[in-house]
Design a protein around this motif. Structure first.
Motif, PDB file in Angstrom:
ATOM      1  N   LEU A   1       0.824  -1.209   0.000  1.00 56.96           N
ATOM      2  CA  LEU A   1       0.000   0.000   0.000  1.00 56.96           C
ATOM      3  C   LEU A   1       0.859   1.261   0.000  1.00 56.96           C
ATOM      4  O   LEU A   1       0.647   2.167  -0.800  1.00 56.96           O
ATOM      5  CB  LEU A   1      -0.925  -0.007   1.217  1.00 56.96           C
ATOM      6  CG  LEU A   1      -1.841   1.220   1.365  1.00 56.96           C
ATOM      7  CD1 LEU A   1      -2.771   1.349   0.166  1.00 56.96           C
ATOM      8  CD2 LEU A   1      -2.645   1.118   2.662  1.00 56.96           C
ATOM      9  N   VAL A   2       1.842   1.316   0.890  1.00 66.01           N
ATOM     10  CA  VAL A   2       2.707   2.496   0.949  1.00 66.01           C
ATOM     11  C   VAL A   2       3.532   2.613  -0.326  1.00 66.01           C
ATOM     12  O   VAL A   2       3.696   3.705  -0.887  1.00 66.01           O
ATOM     13  CB  VAL A   2       3.610   2.444   2.187  1.00 66.01           C
ATOM     14  CG1 VAL A   2       4.670   3.535   2.122  1.00 66.01           C
ATOM     15  CG2 VAL A   2       2.782   2.596   3.454  1.00 66.01           C
ATOM     16  N   GLU A   3       4.052   1.490  -0.799  1.00 70.68           N
ATOM     17  CA  GLU A   3       4.850   1.492  -2.029  1.00 70.68           C
ATOM     18  C   GLU A   3       4.067   2.101  -3.184  1.00 70.68           C
ATOM     19  O   GLU A   3       4.551   3.003  -3.889  1.00 70.68           O
ATOM     20  CB  GLU A   3       5.260   0.063  -2.373  1.00 70.68           C
ATOM     21  CG  GLU A   3       5.940  -0.092  -3.724  1.00 70.68           C
ATOM     22  CD  GLU A   3       6.052  -1.548  -4.164  1.00 70.68           C
ATOM     23  OE1 GLU A   3       6.078  -1.785  -5.386  1.00 70.68           O
ATOM     24  OE2 GLU A   3       6.101  -2.441  -3.306  1.00 70.68           O
ATOM     25  N   ALA A   4       2.844   1.622  -3.375  1.00 73.23           N
ATOM     26  CA  ALA A   4       2.038   2.110  -4.492  1.00 73.23           C
ATOM     27  C   ALA A   4       1.590   3.552  -4.267  1.00 73.23           C
ATOM     28  O   ALA A   4       1.563   4.355  -5.200  1.00 73.23           O
ATOM     29  CB  ALA A   4       0.826   1.205  -4.696  1.00 73.23           C
ATOM     30  N   SER A   5       1.241   3.891  -3.034  1.00 72.48           N
ATOM     31  CA  SER A   5       0.763   5.234  -2.750  1.00 72.48           C
ATOM     32  C   SER A   5       1.834   6.281  -3.021  1.00 72.48           C
ATOM     33  O   SER A   5       1.559   7.334  -3.609  1.00 72.48           O
ATOM     34  CB  SER A   5       0.291   5.327  -1.293  1.00 72.48           C
ATOM     35  OG  SER A   5      -0.431   6.510  -1.060  1.00 72.48           O
ATOM     36  N   VAL A   6       3.069   5.993  -2.620  1.00 75.75           N
ATOM     37  CA  VAL A   6       4.163   6.923  -2.883  1.00 75.75           C
ATOM     38  C   VAL A   6       4.398   7.054  -4.388  1.00 75.75           C
ATOM     39  O   VAL A   6       4.577   8.150  -4.921  1.00 75.75           O
ATOM     40  CB  VAL A   6       5.449   6.457  -2.175  1.00 75.75           C
ATOM     41  CG1 VAL A   6       6.651   7.283  -2.637  1.00 75.75           C
ATOM     42  CG2 VAL A   6       5.288   6.562  -0.663  1.00 75.75           C
ATOM     43  N   ALA A   7       4.372   5.936  -5.085  1.00 76.12           N
ATOM     44  CA  ALA A   7       4.634   5.957  -6.530  1.00 76.12           C
ATOM     45  C   ALA A   7       3.571   6.743  -7.289  1.00 76.12           C
ATOM     46  O   ALA A   7       3.875   7.473  -8.240  1.00 76.12           O
ATOM     47  CB  ALA A   7       4.709   4.530  -7.060  1.00 76.12           C
ATOM     48  N   PHE A   8       2.315   6.615  -6.878  1.00 73.15           N
ATOM     49  CA  PHE A   8       1.211   7.283  -7.569  1.00 73.15           C
ATOM     50  C   PHE A   8       1.162   8.781  -7.295  1.00 73.15           C
ATOM     51  O   PHE A   8       0.458   9.516  -7.977  1.00 73.15           O
ATOM     52  CB  PHE A   8      -0.130   6.661  -7.154  1.00 73.15           C
ATOM     53  CG  PHE A   8      -0.580   5.541  -8.052  1.00 73.15           C
ATOM     54  CD1 PHE A   8      -1.649   5.706  -8.923  1.00 73.15           C
ATOM     55  CD2 PHE A   8       0.066   4.313  -8.019  1.00 73.15           C
ATOM     56  CE1 PHE A   8      -2.065   4.670  -9.741  1.00 73.15           C
ATOM     57  CE2 PHE A   8      -0.348   3.270  -8.832  1.00 73.15           C
ATOM     58  CZ  PHE A   8      -1.410   3.440  -9.704  1.00 73.15           C
ATOM     59  N   GLY A   9       1.878   9.267  -6.289  1.00 70.69           N
ATOM     60  CA  GLY A   9       1.796  10.668  -5.910  1.00 70.69           C
ATOM     61  C   GLY A   9       2.347  11.603  -6.970  1.00 70.69           C
ATOM     62  O   GLY A   9       3.017  11.209  -7.917  1.00 70.69           O
ATOM     63  N   SER A  10       2.046  12.880  -6.793  1.00 69.10           N
ATOM     64  CA  SER A  10       2.533  13.917  -7.701  1.00 69.10           C
ATOM     65  C   SER A  10       3.057  15.075  -6.875  1.00 69.10           C
ATOM     66  O   SER A  10       2.403  15.499  -5.912  1.00 69.10           O
ATOM     67  CB  SER A  10       1.399  14.406  -8.609  1.00 69.10           C
ATOM     68  OG  SER A  10       1.785  15.569  -9.317  1.00 69.10           O
ATOM     69  N   PRO A  11       4.230  15.636  -7.215  1.00 69.33           N
ATOM     70  CA  PRO A  11       4.739  16.793  -6.475  1.00 69.33           C
ATOM     71  C   PRO A  11       3.908  18.048  -6.692  1.00 69.33           C
ATOM     72  O   PRO A  11       3.992  18.993  -5.910  1.00 69.33           O
ATOM     73  CB  PRO A  11       6.159  16.962  -7.036  1.00 69.33           C
ATOM     74  CG  PRO A  11       6.123  16.336  -8.385  1.00 69.33           C
ATOM     75  CD  PRO A  11       5.151  15.191  -8.270  1.00 69.33           C
ATOM     76  N   VAL A  12       3.104  18.059  -7.754  1.00 66.89           N
ATOM     77  CA  VAL A  12       2.219  19.181  -8.060  1.00 66.89           C
ATOM     78  C   VAL A  12       0.780  18.673  -7.979  1.00 66.89           C
ATOM     79  O   VAL A  12       0.435  17.670  -8.588  1.00 66.89           O
ATOM     80  CB  VAL A  12       2.494  19.746  -9.453  1.00 66.89           C
ATOM     81  CG1 VAL A  12       1.568  20.923  -9.757  1.00 66.89           C
ATOM     82  CG2 VAL A  12       3.952  20.158  -9.595  1.00 66.89           C
ATOM     83  N   ALA A  13      -0.044  19.369  -7.214  1.00 61.99           N
ATOM     84  CA  ALA A  13      -1.439  18.927  -7.056  1.00 61.99           C
ATOM     85  C   ALA A  13      -2.181  19.000  -8.372  1.00 61.99           C
ATOM     86  O   ALA A  13      -2.068  19.990  -9.106  1.00 61.99           O
ATOM     87  CB  ALA A  13      -2.147  19.795  -6.019  1.00 61.99           C
ATOM     88  N   PRO A  14      -2.949  17.987  -8.706  1.00 61.54           N
ATOM     89  CA  PRO A  14      -3.752  18.063  -9.940  1.00 61.54           C
ATOM     90  C   PRO A  14      -4.824  19.127  -9.807  1.00 61.54           C
ATOM     91  O   PRO A  14      -5.328  19.403  -8.713  1.00 61.54           O
ATOM     92  CB  PRO A  14      -4.350  16.659 -10.053  1.00 61.54           C
ATOM     93  CG  PRO A  14      -4.383  16.144  -8.655  1.00 61.54           C
ATOM     94  CD  PRO A  14      -3.186  16.728  -7.972  1.00 61.54           C
ATOM     95  N   TRP A  15      -5.199  19.687 -10.939  1.00 63.75           N
ATOM     96  CA  TRP A  15      -6.189  20.780 -10.925  1.00 63.75           C
ATOM     97  C   TRP A  15      -6.796  20.931 -12.299  1.00 63.75           C
ATOM     98  O   TRP A  15      -6.108  20.893 -13.309  1.00 63.75           O
ATOM     99  CB  TRP A  15      -5.493  22.079 -10.507  1.00 63.75           C
ATOM    100  CG  TRP A  15      -6.337  23.306 -10.573  1.00 63.75           C
ATOM    101  CD1 TRP A  15      -7.534  23.522  -9.941  1.00 63.75           C
ATOM    102  CD2 TRP A  15      -6.056  24.508 -11.309  1.00 63.75           C
ATOM    103  NE1 TRP A  15      -8.006  24.786 -10.234  1.00 63.75           N
ATOM    104  CE2 TRP A  15      -7.117  25.408 -11.057  1.00 63.75           C
ATOM    105  CE3 TRP A  15      -4.989  24.920 -12.129  1.00 63.75           C
ATOM    106  CZ2 TRP A  15      -7.150  26.684 -11.621  1.00 63.75           C
ATOM    107  CZ3 TRP A  15      -5.039  26.177 -12.688  1.00 63.75           C
ATOM    108  CH2 TRP A  15      -6.102  27.056 -12.422  1.00 63.75           C
TER     109      TRP A  15
END
Length: 409
Positions: free
Chosen positions: A390-404
């Motif tokens: 869960l943590v592995e995938a959650s970190v990978a899916f993240g984005s440094p810029v918030a979607p908008w």
């Protein structure tokens, strides 16, 4: 159900659009606004539900390209103009249109469908998940001061009419599109959307104003805004309503915010649909005097799970097997192995044991990096089947810029 679904015939657009208008309250749009939507409608990608000669349901899909994490521009169907006549509810019309539409999107080879929801409770059952939020709020300019970067003083501001500035503003917007997930590349015709300013929508405010931010003769940002004059016994308390603001760098954005917060005879700046990580939050002297709330913005639906997950990159290496539930689009159901990193990804079917179990709705929410899989798991909507996945995938899916999503459709 006795209704028939038909591809929209342009000759009956007025009848079709009239059903949509009535469903949203029946308030007449201006000729300019209605004319623009007529031109933007793509008849071959629009359907109507007909009860004999009577149109009782509408749905359309714009041809869009959506920025995803990593900066790629991915084909996406912009689901729009969805309505069912009040006289024909509870007959399965909406479900039949959603079924037909997603089948069409798949046939068109577009891995994503996106929408904004007038009623958020509707679209989850069709596999759409909230993937981007927008910030709404205000700044009390009588009690808040802005501290801007030193190089903001090198930005000059110039007033222009909306028409005069249209090309320059559109060029700024186009340069920003690849930088943030959730932004839409505008096709021809869409550049007119920010210019629509019907008097009936102003709520007592002025027509839209435009200010261009320039550096060394180049336009590096712009703001569209209106002023709503207000007075009480203590004096002027007008409101600056921000319609659109964009800058190519922090100095340009800060210069524009500083200008808006210093307009004469006003005491408040109100904004709607801004990124949740907008930089102004770190310029103000007192955030408590800046009322802000979040609202659901863009909903994402993975029409083809494999192709969609391969279309974006991942901010950390990931190797995970998803058990995907998707009763509405059963071709997505089953196990998918996603392997990827910041350079690219591969997502293929597999018989390997699953690491995470979730529905396509959760994948849609997490897709742009603005909603974490950990957060969804906390709500019981993602199940971890392999410890650490869960943590592995959650970190990978993240984005440094918030979607908008900067504007509706």
């Amino acid at each position: 159900m006795t209704t028939e679904l038909r591809v929209l015939d342009p000759a009956v657009w007025d009848d079709w659009y009239g059903v949509l208008e009535l469903a949203f309250g029946g308030v007449e749009e201006s000729d300019e606004e209605r004319g623009l939507w007529r031109e933007l409608t793509e008849p071959a990608r629009s359907i109507g539900a007909w009860d004999g000669d009577l149109c009782v349901g509408t749905a359309g899909a714009f041809t869009f390209r959506l920025t995803v994490p990593g900066g790629a521009s991915v084909p996406a169907a912009g689901v729009t103009m969805v309505s069912v006549a009040g006289t024909h509810r509870r007959r399965g019309i909406l479900t039949s249109m959603m079924r037909r539409q997603l089948d069409d999107v798949r046939a068109w080879g577009e891995p994503l469908a996106v929408l904004t929801a007038s009623e958020p409770a509707i679209y989850g059952r069709f596999g759409y998940g909230v993937a981007a939020y927008s910030a709404y709020g205000s700044i009390d300019t009588t009690r808040v001061r802005l501290t801007v970067p030193a190089d903001a003083d090198g930005v000059t501001l110039r007033r222009a009419t909306l028409a005069e500035a249209a090309d320059a503003c559109e060029a700024v917007y186009a340069r920003l599109v690849p930088r943030r997930p959730g932004m839409l590349a505008r096709r021809p015709g869409w550049e007119r959307l920010p210019l629509i300013d019907p008097p009936g929508d102003r709520d007592g405010a002025s027509p839209r104003h435009c200010v261009l931010a320039e550096r060394d003769g180049e336009v590096v940002g712009f703001a569209h805004y209106a002023i709503k004059p207000q007075w009480d016994f203590t004096g002027a308390s007008g409101v600056v309503a921000v319609r659109e603001l964009a800058g190519l760098d922090p100095a340009a954005e800060a210069a524009l915010w500083r200008f808006l917060c210093s307009v004469d005879l006003t005491s408040q700046v109100r904004f709607h649909s801004r990124p949740v990580d907008d930089g102004w939050q770190h310029l103000v002297s007192d955030f408590r005097r800046c009322a802000m709330t979040l609202r659901d913005g863009l909903y994402v639906r993975l029409v083809e799970v494999g192709a969609a997950l391969e279309a974006r990159t991942y901010q950390a290496p990931v190797d995970v097997v998803f058990e995907v539930e998707d009763a509405f689009c059963p071709w997505n159901e089953g196990r998918w192995r996603l392997t990827g990193d910041a350079k690219g990804a591969v997502c293929v079917r597999t018989d390997d044991a699953a690491d995470l179990a979730l529905s396509v709705r959760e994948l849609g929410s997490a897709y742009l990096g603005g909603v974490s899989l950990v957060s969804l798991a906390a709500a019981g909507r993602v199940r971890e089947l392999r410890e650490g996945a869960l943590v592995e995938a959650s970190v990978a899916f993240g984005s440094p810029v918030a979607p908008w999503l900067p504007h509706g459709f």
